[in-house]
Design an enzyme around this catalytic site. Sequence first.
Site, PDB file in Angstrom:
ATOM      1  N   ASP A   1       0.869  -1.173   0.000  1.00  0.00           N
ATOM      2  CA  ASP A   1       0.000   0.000   0.000  1.00  0.00           C
ATOM      3  C   ASP A   1       0.907   1.224   0.000  1.00  0.00           C
ATOM      4  O   ASP A   1       1.601   1.500   0.989  1.00  0.00           O
ATOM      5  CB  ASP A   1      -0.897  -0.010   1.236  1.00  0.00           C
ATOM      6  CG  ASP A   1      -1.938   1.101   1.214  1.00  0.00           C
ATOM      7  OD1 ASP A   1      -1.702   2.128   0.541  1.00  0.00           O
ATOM      8  OD2 ASP A   1      -2.975   0.957   1.889  1.00  0.00           O
TER       9      ASP A   1
ATOM     10  N   LYS B   1      -1.953  16.628 -10.779  1.00  0.00           N
ATOM     11  CA  LYS B   1      -1.159  16.355 -11.981  1.00  0.00           C
ATOM     12  C   LYS B   1      -0.131  17.454 -12.228  1.00  0.00           C
ATOM     13  O   LYS B   1       0.996  17.186 -12.657  1.00  0.00           O
ATOM     14  CB  LYS B   1      -2.084  16.194 -13.199  1.00  0.00           C
ATOM     15  CG  LYS B   1      -2.943  14.947 -13.153  1.00  0.00           C
ATOM     16  CD  LYS B   1      -2.118  13.665 -13.042  1.00  0.00           C
ATOM     17  CE  LYS B   1      -2.970  12.418 -13.106  1.00  0.00           C
ATOM     18  NZ  LYS B   1      -2.190  11.174 -12.937  1.00  0.00           N
TER      19      LYS B   1
ATOM     20  N   THR C   1      -8.131   0.599 -20.681  1.00  0.00           N
ATOM     21  CA  THR C   1      -7.987  -0.158 -19.443  1.00  0.00           C
ATOM     22  C   THR C   1      -9.248  -0.969 -19.186  1.00  0.00           C
ATOM     23  O   THR C   1     -10.268  -0.814 -19.876  1.00  0.00           O
ATOM     24  CB  THR C   1      -7.742   0.777 -18.252  1.00  0.00           C
ATOM     25  OG1 THR C   1      -8.897   1.627 -18.102  1.00  0.00           O
ATOM     26  CG2 THR C   1      -6.516   1.649 -18.471  1.00  0.00           C
TER      27      THR C   1
ATOM     28  N   TYR D   1      -7.856  17.088  -9.282  1.00  0.00           N
ATOM     29  CA  TYR D   1      -7.176  16.321 -10.329  1.00  0.00           C
ATOM     30  C   TYR D   1      -6.114  17.174 -11.018  1.00  0.00           C
ATOM     31  O   TYR D   1      -4.963  16.761 -11.193  1.00  0.00           O
ATOM     32  CB  TYR D   1      -8.215  15.830 -11.333  1.00  0.00           C
ATOM     33  CG  TYR D   1      -7.712  14.861 -12.366  1.00  0.00           C
ATOM     34  CD1 TYR D   1      -6.925  13.769 -12.026  1.00  0.00           C
ATOM     35  CD2 TYR D   1      -8.061  15.014 -13.712  1.00  0.00           C
ATOM     36  CE1 TYR D   1      -6.493  12.865 -12.982  1.00  0.00           C
ATOM     37  CE2 TYR D   1      -7.645  14.115 -14.673  1.00  0.00           C
ATOM     38  CZ  TYR D   1      -6.852  13.044 -14.306  1.00  0.00           C
ATOM     39  OH  TYR D   1      -6.431  12.154 -15.262  1.00  0.00           O
TER      40      TYR D   1
END
Length: 262
Positions: A56, A162, A193, A158
């Site tokens: 993790d 990034k 994906t 987001y």
Amino acid sequence: MRNLEGKVAVVTGGTFGVGGGIARVLAQYGARVFATGRSAHDGVANDEQITGIRCDHRVDAEVTAAFERIARETARVDILVNNVWGGYERMVEDGTFTWTKPFWEQALWRWDAMFSAGVRAHYHASQLAAKSMVVSQRGLIVNISFWAAQKHIANVAYGVSKAATDKMTADMAVELRPHGVTAVSLYPGLVRTEKVMEAAAWLDLTNSESPEFIGHAVAALAADPDVMRHTGTVLVAASVAVEYGFTDIDGKAPRPLTLGDV
């Protein structure tokens, strides 16, 4: 063929999706690959030279233990691909699509997930891999990022995460350059994906990419003796394909996107 025989690669979040494709391709070119992540099957090595390490990346002790294990089994790390990420989960809550909500309506857990399981996880893995790369005076760190770093896409958290990834890459490159180690950000396009294909009926996949396509981009960079010319920059996977002369696994050549396209 790009020969990566004798190279050791670590792909974080390397079990499914983009990470899985990268791990498979690096192994196909001969690299010894360690794929880390919460869904990895710990200690299982398959015919593709991929060894999973359950880890993790939000838990420092588990990350440190993973890299210590890799150090015991190999002489060094040559390639690190930081692909693990958080914040994509629970896009629908109580029947509502939350991914595109304005920042004042976003739950704070999404910001925390993108930074703890994403940006911070990339930073920590890079710290651990860079130590052996600096000693070897060679290496490649690839941080998977996206156009949201440069343009509002989906939500504020987001974009900020990034952008942080790209800035981290650029600053790492400055400190790594004297030691012969390259660091780049790599932007995929629309990647087929497992999750994307679940929604294939509602998507335009005409310019999409396989997860392996991103792997070929990483392999091309890793095999390039002059890869340092790219250090600190943002690379688009489809543009890397044009430069290095490869196509997707279906023979198609995805069109490189620009900021105006996304």
